[in-house]
Scaffold this motif. Sequence first.
Motif, short mmCIF file in Angstrom:
data_model
loop_
_atom_site.label_atom_id
_atom_site.label_comp_id
_atom_site.label_asym_id
_atom_site.label_seq_id
_atom_site.Cartn_x
_atom_site.Cartn_y
_atom_site.Cartn_z
N ALA A 198 0.83 -1.22 0.00
CA ALA A 198 0.00 0.00 0.00
C ALA A 198 0.86 1.26 0.00
O ALA A 198 0.41 2.31 -0.46
N LYS A 199 2.09 1.17 0.50
CA LYS A 199 2.96 2.34 0.58
C LYS A 199 4.03 2.36 -0.51
O LYS A 199 4.84 3.29 -0.55
N ASP A 200 4.04 1.35 -1.36
CA ASP A 200 5.04 1.30 -2.43
C ASP A 200 4.63 2.23 -3.56
O ASP A 200 3.60 1.99 -4.22
N PRO A 201 5.38 3.30 -3.82
CA PRO A 201 4.96 4.26 -4.85
C PRO A 201 4.96 3.68 -6.26
O PRO A 201 4.28 4.20 -7.15
N ASP A 202 5.69 2.59 -6.47
CA ASP A 202 5.75 1.98 -7.80
C ASP A 202 4.52 1.15 -8.12
O ASP A 202 4.35 0.71 -9.27
N LEU A 203 3.65 0.93 -7.13
CA LEU A 203 2.50 0.07 -7.32
C LEU A 203 1.18 0.81 -7.50
O LEU A 203 0.12 0.20 -7.59
N HIS A 206 -2.46 3.41 -2.52
CA HIS A 206 -3.09 2.60 -1.47
C HIS A 206 -4.05 1.56 -2.03
O HIS A 206 -4.27 0.52 -1.40
N LEU A 207 -4.65 1.81 -3.18
CA LEU A 207 -5.63 0.87 -3.72
C LEU A 207 -4.96 -0.22 -4.55
O LEU A 207 -5.13 -1.41 -4.26
N TRP A 208 -4.22 0.17 -5.57
CA TRP A 208 -3.70 -0.81 -6.52
C TRP A 208 -2.55 -1.63 -5.96
O TRP A 208 -2.31 -2.75 -6.42
N GLY A 209 -1.84 -1.13 -4.99
CA GLY A 209 -0.77 -1.91 -4.38
C GLY A 209 -1.27 -3.21 -3.77
O GLY A 209 -0.84 -4.31 -4.15
N PRO A 210 -2.20 -3.13 -2.81
CA PRO A 210 -2.74 -4.37 -2.23
C PRO A 210 -3.46 -5.24 -3.25
O PRO A 210 -3.39 -6.47 -3.18
N VAL A 211 -4.16 -4.63 -4.23
CA VAL A 211 -4.87 -5.42 -5.24
C VAL A 211 -3.88 -6.24 -6.07
O VAL A 211 -4.15 -7.39 -6.44
N SER A 212 -2.71 -5.67 -6.35
CA SER A 212 -1.74 -6.37 -7.19
C SER A 212 -1.18 -7.62 -6.51
O SER A 212 -0.67 -8.51 -7.19
N VAL A 213 -1.29 -7.69 -5.18
CA VAL A 213 -0.84 -8.90 -4.47
C VAL A 213 -1.66 -10.12 -4.90
O VAL A 213 -1.20 -11.26 -4.77
N PRO A 224 3.76 -8.17 -7.42
CA PRO A 224 4.46 -6.99 -6.92
C PRO A 224 5.58 -7.35 -5.95
O PRO A 224 5.50 -8.34 -5.21
N TYR A 225 6.62 -6.55 -5.94
CA TYR A 225 7.73 -6.68 -5.00
C TYR A 225 8.62 -5.46 -5.16
O TYR A 225 8.62 -4.81 -6.22
N PRO A 226 9.39 -5.11 -4.17
CA PRO A 226 10.32 -3.98 -4.30
C PRO A 226 11.56 -4.40 -5.08
O PRO A 226 12.04 -5.53 -4.96
N LEU A 227 12.08 -3.50 -5.88
CA LEU A 227 13.29 -3.80 -6.64
C LEU A 227 14.49 -3.95 -5.72
O LEU A 227 15.44 -4.67 -6.04
#
Length: 489
Positions: A198-203, A206-213, A224-227
Amino acid sequence: MTAHEYGTADGTPPRGVPGTPPGPGPVYGSSAPAGSGPVPGNWPYGDATGTTAGTSGGYAAGTTAGWPHVGASEVRLPAQKTTDTVNGSAPAETTGGADAAGAEKKPAAPGRDRYLDLLRSIALVRVVAYHLFGWAWLSVLFPSMGVMFALAGSLMARSLNRPALSVIKSRVRRLIPPLWVFGALILGILFVQGWSPAKDPDLGGHLWGPVSVFNYLVPIGAPPYPLSIGSESGLLESSWADQAAGPLWYLRAYLWFVLASPLLLWAFRRVPWATLLFPLALTAVVGTGLVTIPGETGNAVQDFAVYGSCWVLGFAHNNGMLKQIPRYAAVSGAAAFMAFGLWWASGHLGSEGWDLNDIPLAQATWSFGIVVILLQYSPSWQTLPGRLAKWDKLITLSNNRAVTIYLWHNLLIMATVPILDLAYDLPFMQSDTASSWLDSTELFWQFVLVWPLIGLAILSVGWIEDLAAKRKPRLWPNGAKKKRAARAH
């Protein structure tokens, strides 16, 4: 950077860890009705309950190992002379009717197509070697992805003699439980290290980050994952997530091919050549920069285009279309595609040189040509011949646990690094000469060490493949028990 690497900076693997595009993924068996196409022999796997069902040259339902050789077909071939590739017996008419004495021939004994099993095992070994050593020439020597997609396409075409929805559900069911276990570990480590989607700016916030999981549950998109996370001095180097999750692109591509197969097969049966060659034409558009589709959507479309013709080649192999083409014509045409691929690659070399994974059009045409040749010359061994027989158990094991090997190998390659670091503390390794020797041979020892680790992964989580296929869990399915039981009878 290739379309297969999620977020890598330049496509170059760090020293001692994988960082190149992944390799093969899962394909599964299914049964076909009698009376389909030209049949050189019957080699079915067991079904979901462990029994076998006679099929036309492929594998029965409920297995995660192997592919069909031939199957349901709208093409009927004339009688032809063949030679028994198992025992070298004299040629016989393959009309499926009565023999010279008028007695009806008995169907071949059920078994496994060991040539296709061998191809899959070679592909898995090549994938591990490629991800560890990063040798670009391996992508030319054996284009694993094109081969694997073609074999999966052949299987899918034969399976679609059953209702399409049931086939798709079966494929997805066998795919996602092993992915869930793998994804749970990856996400667990990431969360412990403090990553929040939710806090990853590349995702996307707040909405699309958790959804991408969700892509760790069903791989319809990129996981999703951090580089970069953690530190280089930690047990896991900072790019570990990118390395571990890299192979998941194949699961995404495979899933979309499965979903598209009913439509692709419908089109292939009506306009076979147009359907076969259209993905190559699409690659010339989206894989050369002529048209650019941004983001992961572009990566998915490009993967679909690059390997689409190989998938449809599996359809052609399944229904006998390839066998209708004279071998000299098929090989000549394949050589022309391969020559074009190398010519195109020579003018579009990237930072990794002749790595075809970085050159989509070259990858598509070279893989297409190789697959045509491999399918034309497929001998359909019921048993491994000659010296290959000594590898029988390992080949059986790798086919029964291909999903596990594919999912975990990158992470296990990285696990060899801290293990090798312990060797520097050994008493006989304290000299500069010994340390220099280990430095210069480190990748070799990683390749040696990764296979016992893969064996541990097979013992630990491989049985999940059996549960996904609705079979009794097995710890080490190398076929030894079946052989002992056969000898006992």
